[in-house]
Design an enzyme around this catalytic site. Structure first.
Site, PDB file in Angstrom:
ATOM      1  N   ASP A  37       1.109  13.493  10.646  1.00 50.20           N
ATOM      2  CA  ASP A  37       2.328  13.808   9.914  1.00 50.20           C
ATOM      3  C   ASP A  37       3.176  14.829  10.672  1.00 50.20           C
ATOM      4  O   ASP A  37       4.400  14.717  10.764  1.00 50.20           O
ATOM      5  CB  ASP A  37       1.988  14.440   8.552  1.00 50.20           C
ATOM      6  CG  ASP A  37       1.023  13.645   7.704  1.00 50.20           C
ATOM      7  OD1 ASP A  37       0.169  12.947   8.284  1.00 50.20           O
ATOM      8  OD2 ASP A  37       1.101  13.742   6.475  1.00 50.20           O
ATOM      9  N   LYS A  74      -0.211  -0.407   3.147  1.00 49.31           N
ATOM     10  CA  LYS A  74      -0.085   0.886   2.492  1.00 49.31           C
ATOM     11  C   LYS A  74       1.261   1.531   2.802  1.00 49.31           C
ATOM     12  O   LYS A  74       1.877   2.148   1.950  1.00 49.31           O
ATOM     13  CB  LYS A  74      -1.216   1.801   2.982  1.00 49.31           C
ATOM     14  CG  LYS A  74      -1.243   3.164   2.310  1.00 49.31           C
ATOM     15  CD  LYS A  74      -2.382   4.007   2.865  1.00 49.31           C
ATOM     16  CE  LYS A  74      -2.456   5.368   2.180  1.00 49.31           C
ATOM     17  NZ  LYS A  74      -3.418   6.255   2.854  1.00 49.31           N
ATOM     18  N   GLN A  75       1.689   1.396   4.037  1.00 54.64           N
ATOM     19  CA  GLN A  75       2.883   2.121   4.464  1.00 54.64           C
ATOM     20  C   GLN A  75       3.489   1.459   5.682  1.00 54.64           C
ATOM     21  O   GLN A  75       2.890   0.574   6.280  1.00 54.64           O
ATOM     22  CB  GLN A  75       2.507   3.555   4.789  1.00 54.64           C
ATOM     23  CG  GLN A  75       1.596   3.700   6.010  1.00 54.64           C
ATOM     24  CD  GLN A  75       0.985   5.078   6.105  1.00 54.64           C
ATOM     25  OE1 GLN A  75      -0.025   5.358   5.470  1.00 54.64           O
ATOM     26  NE2 GLN A  75       1.584   5.934   6.881  1.00 54.64           N
ATOM     27  N   GLU A  93      -3.498   1.954   6.536  1.00 50.41           N
ATOM     28  CA  GLU A  93      -4.954   2.147   6.472  1.00 50.41           C
ATOM     29  C   GLU A  93      -5.672   1.120   5.601  1.00 50.41           C
ATOM     30  O   GLU A  93      -6.900   1.087   5.570  1.00 50.41           O
ATOM     31  CB  GLU A  93      -5.250   3.560   5.951  1.00 50.41           C
ATOM     32  CG  GLU A  93      -4.816   4.641   6.920  1.00 50.41           C
ATOM     33  CD  GLU A  93      -4.927   6.031   6.320  1.00 50.41           C
ATOM     34  OE1 GLU A  93      -4.609   6.182   5.126  1.00 50.41           O
ATOM     35  OE2 GLU A  93      -5.321   6.945   7.052  1.00 50.41           O
TER      36      GLU A  93
END
Lengths: 663, 663
Positions: free
Chosen positions: A303, A555-556, A443
């Protein structure tokens, strides 16, 4: 302006407001809790970069003793927000001044008693935090104040401080202890503007009679001292003045202009505020939940490199340098991790605690069996090393700081590339190197082959690393040997050969880059269909039995992330096609996702979509309401990456320039 | 002798006895159920090699209409074993004659009525099955017999036969239908020794008065006709005589001598019986649950090559040839499968239905969520191709049948090796080929790297295949070109280079070969500890969330299997060390496990351990009591591989030689 306020009290919001009204100075964070609260209400004074592990539990950052505890009785009635005698209550976060305010009016014996307090963590001195308490009453009353250092600490996996000693007397209180694992001394000292009589531990009491219309003020000046750090005395007003001056300076550097859009402006200010309170003051980096507590072990994830660094590079370059230096400094640990898995180069910690990988092999608990589930985040999410290298390359691209690169930056980049090279296998049939058995940013799909994000990121790590090394060898012939001395022989030739043959998934006929080998063959269903298959609201969506595993639901942002980091890698047409393809499959189960789509939308000229994703991301901690608990584990906290991602979208995408640029 | 008997009736044992008292002739199997039973009691007349799939369900073998249904009323009272009027009841399997017997004595109106029946499936004519019913009574009674073809079929994933037509009249009954998928006609015809009056479907009735002390006999001679097969008439006694002659011949070939050990002798006879009733009569192979039903889709697994082939090679060589020819014949399907996954060569079906892979990507249902779990048996259990090649090489080693090898045998072996070569990756750091992301025999550990069993088996496949090819090219120069015409160019050179560099895990300091990369790092706990962690008795132990996954506990023999197939590969010391190391971790969750340990124990001179594991394996279907149902799916049936493995241990290990050898 720039004040976040909330009126009225609700016990259900104690934890959420602890995050929402957080103050901090990069080193210390203090949650938005109230004077009369304790460990049960998740009061937290979090210390960056100081970790401790208690046998059998996860290692995490240490919370310090709380110097600002205070319980007041007026004519025998406790002034506690949870009582029945509340006339009004308001808390406020003055983002401009980096200060938390609280004002509660109590009905006491037919008159009103006002409890006002403010606190700040000094933006100037890393160990300093101050509080002022002011009590006024409509009628004459007797006050009985219990104040001092609360040594009962809220911990997720504690207790971390042992051999605790406390003292209180006169205008001074102190609590000290040692971390369990390394025996590092942690001391909290506090001076009061009014003498106290010790009652117990670090607490003392003050009894006075307050006349109608008059005020009683109690200032507290505290320091959190780690190791052998000493302290110098100061007073509330002196500290406050310096603090406010620094905040004015910070805002003058950081503030963006949302061009009259009040909602966007506020959300943006709030995001920038959170980024400012995280700007590191020393040799540590920024944890995934910032300074809001011990969630995710207080560890540093990718991040920081991908979502936070851009802000600091633009606004506080010396902090940006600290962030990249943190990774250079932890290169030995990354080498150790690579070696432990049988690879060369540097494999950075998925959850870094000063380099040590805090990530467990069992990072998820099954909601049905309550058993730990074997997860592969630590072992297979190799892109972390590419992310680290990317940050260093970006930092260098911006600063041209040759010295930093010569002093370890370049060695780090090349070590990350070398790790990927040794991790890769050669496909002797297709005549190419491949990165097998990895986890990408998404993930939910574990142990996949040739994740596009991972392959491209390492390709660019190696390519740019080699190019820079060649430049440096020419520019500094004297340093040449030293530059490569800790790297394998012929590293540059090896990496060149590798980049030439590394498999880079290409867009298909529709322009879509497959997220990983076989992704297109997964079940083609959307997020809501997959959500409807859940048997338990807290089920993990990934792993082998998760609802998303055998589907295209991710997920993203994953492929999309790559475009954000390297916008020129593919044409806008390709980027648009992939955006449209992957968005409907994206669950946004990570706070890193919305802002990624916001940035991506900016880059393909979808301003409206970008704007709404930006708002979703920037307001994440304002909205609150996200998951705070998973079973018995607290997972709440602030979301710095969402703030940082929102800032990137605002500044680089939506054209919300800096205030001074517009004046 | 060699008669398995059971007295008394228990409804709970209907399904188990269906398996235990099974009769068959390699092509047809008839479960050990009673005359008056129907689909609900799992009456099954299973046909080998005939598959059908109904939309949305698993494809499986077809069960035929049941020609032996019969319900008798004596003076109005039904002669049903489930009734109240049972005086005695016994069933028997005469293994020597391949015949099932049943005798039930009913109390009817103060006297006893005896219902005796026998049935056999002809060991001579593949489509023929016969039954004789004999009724006697102490008193004069009236009998009302309903007999004929029951068209209500027990199916796991049916119904498979549509357009069903039935007929009954005189001494003839018939039921016919077509398989749903391919429209293959399936017809059951039956002739009776006494005329019937049609009542419904394929059923008719007989009403007679039976005098005290006399018998009424009803013979039924039935045929199961698939496709356009015609039939010839015969009668019970003629068929019986030929059948018994053939069984006498079979036993004279097959019987082993347990040297006076009655328990071992009986268990061994029972195992041999099961192997004899599975000996294929045509172009099909042997399913994992034999002819006992549709469990595991009636598909052929590696069980056949590894556990069954040795018996047939020794006892019925023509059947052994059919088994290996089945794989040669399905080479095109194996090539297709390899291609579909992006590889060269031949990737055999994990669950072969005439070559087609019946294995689902979701082969397990989660007991907590009731959702299908993504499994990798089909995709990653690549050792199946090595097992097929091993069988062919063994068969050739025994028979020296050059023609078979020239007619596809060798091409199959080389194709299997080529598959592994293209599946493998080159580890450019360690300079070796590796087989990544596989599942070994121990299915609890999915997606592992360098499973020792798999690597060695393919190494030997390639090495022996190449050596044989070179021999054949010299011996038959004229056939040389044809031999390799369907294989890639330079296949032999490629395979040679590959075998030279393929990674073969070596014994460590303690002599242990690591089952796969990283196995030694798994949690070191035993089977019972792992079992105690189960939250549900039917939980799957493997996959990502299974109790065994992160531990050393394995489903079945894995490294040990390798020693059984290639006893000379390692010293006895190494084999002993591995046996002692792996045994405590072995759950024996597969019926292939105990017999493997029995064989392994023989090979290291542990006769006692071998003997007890042999008994466990040989008695598996005698004991019964294993899992018959998993949720709503019937998974019971016979365990031919355990019988075959017990036979290998008995014959090759325990020295239970052939009867005639000893006389």
């Amino acid at each position: 302006m720039k004040i976040l306020k909330e009126s009225g009290f609700s016990a259900e919001k104690i934890v959420e407001n602890g995050n929402k009204f957080l103050i901090g100075n990069g080193y210390l964070g203090y949650r938005g809790t109230l004077d009369e609260f304790g460990a049960k209400e998740c009061v937290g004074l979090n210390i960056a970069g100081l970790y401790d592990g208690v046998a059998g539990k996860w290692r995490e950052t240490v919370n310090a003793f709380n110097p600002f505890y205070c319980l007041i009785c007026a004519d025998g009635a406790p002034l506690d927000v949870r009582g029945e005698n509340i006339f009004s209550h308001e808390i406020a976060l003055d983002m401009e001044k980096g200060t938390f305010f609280r004002e509660t009016v109590f009905s006491v014996g037919g008159g009103r008693v006002t409890l006002f307090s403010e606190r700040f963590i000094s933006a100037v001195e890393k160990d300093l935090l101050c509080s002022r308490l002011r009590l006024t009453s409509e009628k004459n009353i007797s006050l009985h104040i219990t104040a001092g250092i609360d040594a009962d600490i809220w911990d997720l996996n504690g207790p971390h401080l042992c051999e605790v000693e406390t003292h209180c007397g006169g205008t001074f209180a102190e609590a000290s202890g040692k971390t369990q694992e390394l025996g590092i001394p942690v001391r909290v000292v506090c001076t009061f503007s009014h003498p106290l009589k010790r009652v117990r531990g670090g607490m003392g009491e003050i009894s006075i009679n307050l006349k109608a219309g008059e005020s009683f003020v109690l200032d507290r000046v505290a320091r959190v001292l780690v190791g052998e750090e000493g302290f110098s005395e100061t007073d509330f007003l002196t500290a406050q003045e310096a603090h406010r001056r620094e905040w004015a300076r910070l805002w003058s550097l950081a503030r963006l202009d949302a061009k009259g859009d009040a909602r966007a402006q506020f959300a943006l200010d709030y995001s920038v505020y959170h980024l400012l309170i995280l700007a590191p003051k020393g040799n540590y980096s920024i944890a995934a939940r910032g300074l809001s507590g011990q969630t995710y072990k207080g560890a540093v994830f990718w991040d920081t490199e991908i979502f936070l660094l851009p802000f600091y590079m633009d606004v506080l370059p010396q902090c940006a340098k600290r962030l990249v230096e943190y990774r250079v400094n932890t290169l030995p640990a990354a080498r150790e991790k690579a070696k432990s898995y049988g690879f060369g180069g540097a494999f950075y910690a998925w959850e870094s605690q000063n380099g040590y990988d805090a990530c467990s092999d069992f990072n998820v608990t099954d909601v049905f069996t309550h058993r730990p589930v074997r997860t592969y985040f630590k072992e297979k999410q190799i892109h972390i090393s590419a992310d680290v290298a990317y940050a260093i390359l970006k930092y260098y691209g911006r600063t041209q700081d040759d010295e930093f690169m010569l002093r370890g930056g370049l060695e780090t980049v090349l070590s990350c590339a070398e790790f990927a090279r040794t991790y890769s296998y050669y496909n002797h049939v297709k005549k190419r190197y491949e990165l097998l058995d990895v986890i990408g940013p998404d993930e939910y799909h574990e142990r996949v082959n040739n994740n596009a994000y991972t392959n491209y990121m390492f390709y660019l790590t190696a390519k740019e690393g080699v190019a820079l090394a060649e430049k440096f060898l020419k520019k500094y012939p004297a340093c040449g040997e030293k530059l490569l001395e800790n790297l394998p022989a012929k590293i540059l030739e090896k990496l060149k050969e590798w980049t030439e043959k590394l498999y880079l998934p290409q867009p298909n006929g529709e322009g879509i880059i497959e997220q990983f080998d076989g992704y297109f063959r997964l079940e083609d269903v959307g997020v809501e269909e997959v959500r409807s298959r859940l048997c338990h609201p807290n089920e993990y969506w990934g792993g082998s039995g998760g609802v998303a595993t055998a589907t295209r639901v991710i997920k993203q942002a994953d492929v999309i992330m790559l475009f954000n980091l390297y916008p020129d890698l593919f044409s806008e047409e390709i980027r648009r096609a992939n955006y449209d393809f992957y968005l409907p499959y994206t669950e946004h189960g990570s706070s890193l996702s919305r802002c990624s789509y916001a940035i991506a939308a900016c880059n393909i000229g979808r301003r409206e979509e970008a704007y709404s994703a930006f708002l979703e991301s920037a307001e994440i901690d304002l909205r609150g309401g996200g998951k705070q608990w998973a079973g018995e584990v607290y997972i709440g906290g602030t979301h710095p990456a969402a703030s940082g991602g929102a800032w990137i979208a605002a500044f680089y995408g939506l054209g919300f320039g800096k205030k001074e640029d517009l004046q």
